[in-house]
Design an enzyme around this catalytic site. Sequence first.
Site, short mmCIF file in Angstrom:
data_model
loop_
_atom_site.label_atom_id
_atom_site.label_comp_id
_atom_site.label_asym_id
_atom_site.label_seq_id
_atom_site.Cartn_x
_atom_site.Cartn_y
_atom_site.Cartn_z
N GLU A 1 36.10 35.91 37.92
CA GLU A 1 36.09 35.21 36.64
C GLU A 1 36.53 36.18 35.55
O GLU A 1 36.19 37.37 35.60
CB GLU A 1 34.70 34.67 36.30
CG GLU A 1 34.20 33.57 37.22
CD GLU A 1 33.45 34.11 38.41
OE1 GLU A 1 33.25 33.35 39.39
OE2 GLU A 1 33.07 35.31 38.39
N TYR B 1 45.65 40.69 36.22
CA TYR B 1 45.39 39.98 37.48
C TYR B 1 46.61 39.15 37.92
O TYR B 1 46.94 39.12 39.11
CB TYR B 1 44.17 39.07 37.32
CG TYR B 1 42.88 39.83 37.12
CD1 TYR B 1 42.50 40.85 37.99
CD2 TYR B 1 42.04 39.55 36.04
CE1 TYR B 1 41.32 41.55 37.79
CE2 TYR B 1 40.86 40.25 35.84
CZ TYR B 1 40.51 41.26 36.71
OH TYR B 1 39.35 41.95 36.52
#
Length: 412
Positions: free
Chosen positions: A367, A379
């Site tokens: 998350e 990411y």
Amino acid sequence: MTLHLLALETSSSLCGVALLSRTDDGAIDLKLLEHDAVSEHAERMLPMVDQLLGQAGITPSRLSAVAFGQGPGGFTGLRVACGVAQGMGFALEIPVIPVPSLQAAAAREHVSLSGSAPLQIVVQDARMGEIYLAAYQAGLESGRASWQEVQAPVLLDAAQLGDWLDFAANAWGLTYRSGARLQGDAIQAYPALADLAKGRSWLQIGAPLRSDATSVARLALQVWQEGGGIAPELAAPLYVRDKVAYTTMERELGAGGNPRAPEHFVSLERMQETHLDAITHIEASVQAFPWTRGNFADGLQAGYDAWVAMQSGQVVGFCMTMFAPDVAHLLVIAVSPNGQGRGVGAQLLRRCEQEAVRRGLAAVVLEVRPSNENAVRFYRHRGFELLATRKDYYPAEHGKREDACVMKKRLA
């Protein structure tokens, strides 16, 4: 049905295109076209692709995937291979397979997998007295050759390679029995590197090999067999040198890929209770709502997989992962403010992924706050995709809540 995989490699002066065809009975046929010249990749790549496919008698629509040498290497060359691979991936609606070029160079050296294979240290000429360096450990996994990345690609002053080798020997316990082989075209570009074997009984000098399209194709086939490959929009070159022109003062301060060895090298260690004060301090310096020391202690007590990045004897980053039966959950990862932008976070993330693969897990989830744009970009660049949104997941200022982006990366 025959699998057709196209591979492109332009990380050096060598412009190569390979077509790997594998039949249902496992027979493999490799076709290759190469041209060795500087600054001609852009004009030669597509005509070479057309020529090779024409020789094989197949149309682009029959390709199952397109792979490319990801780098590191020259800026222009890397962009050419990546751009062509992306364009074909979009047009043909097929996956793209990035292959680290230094790993492809390591895979060219014949290594016996029956015993303890030496660590493969690849050094590629980066010009300006510098080298690209990475290290890989060959082995067998499920009956297939496997390559574990021990040292992620870095840029290093060629004169400091001896210091790096001594650091590596200490960090990884290299001995005469479990030694290392130094190979790559930097050995030819800087002949003095061959003398580094003197006084280091654990070091062998290998061949001045470069990555080529056939090696990229063979590694890409293994990724394909394991269900790998990414969407074209996620493909990106692996740049290690972010800037070419540096001032003398910047270079003296370590810029331009000239770290003062060995104090700038980063190694990973299992997180211990003695690290908790340092990681709590880092967490508090980068998060508005940080984990507490007790949170980290509870994670260690619960058996979560946790690592710290060490530099000059100091903790500069950390990560903690929970391994569920079907997925790895990256709980927390952080790098100290003065250690950011140097690949520490990427090294920690790779270790999380490697540990997940070692446990047979198919994906990593995490998350992240959507307001943390740098983290989301980090990411995405490393293959994570948005999976879902969790409403009001994080605490925010003034008693409010912030959503969480749930991101997932499928692992080969």
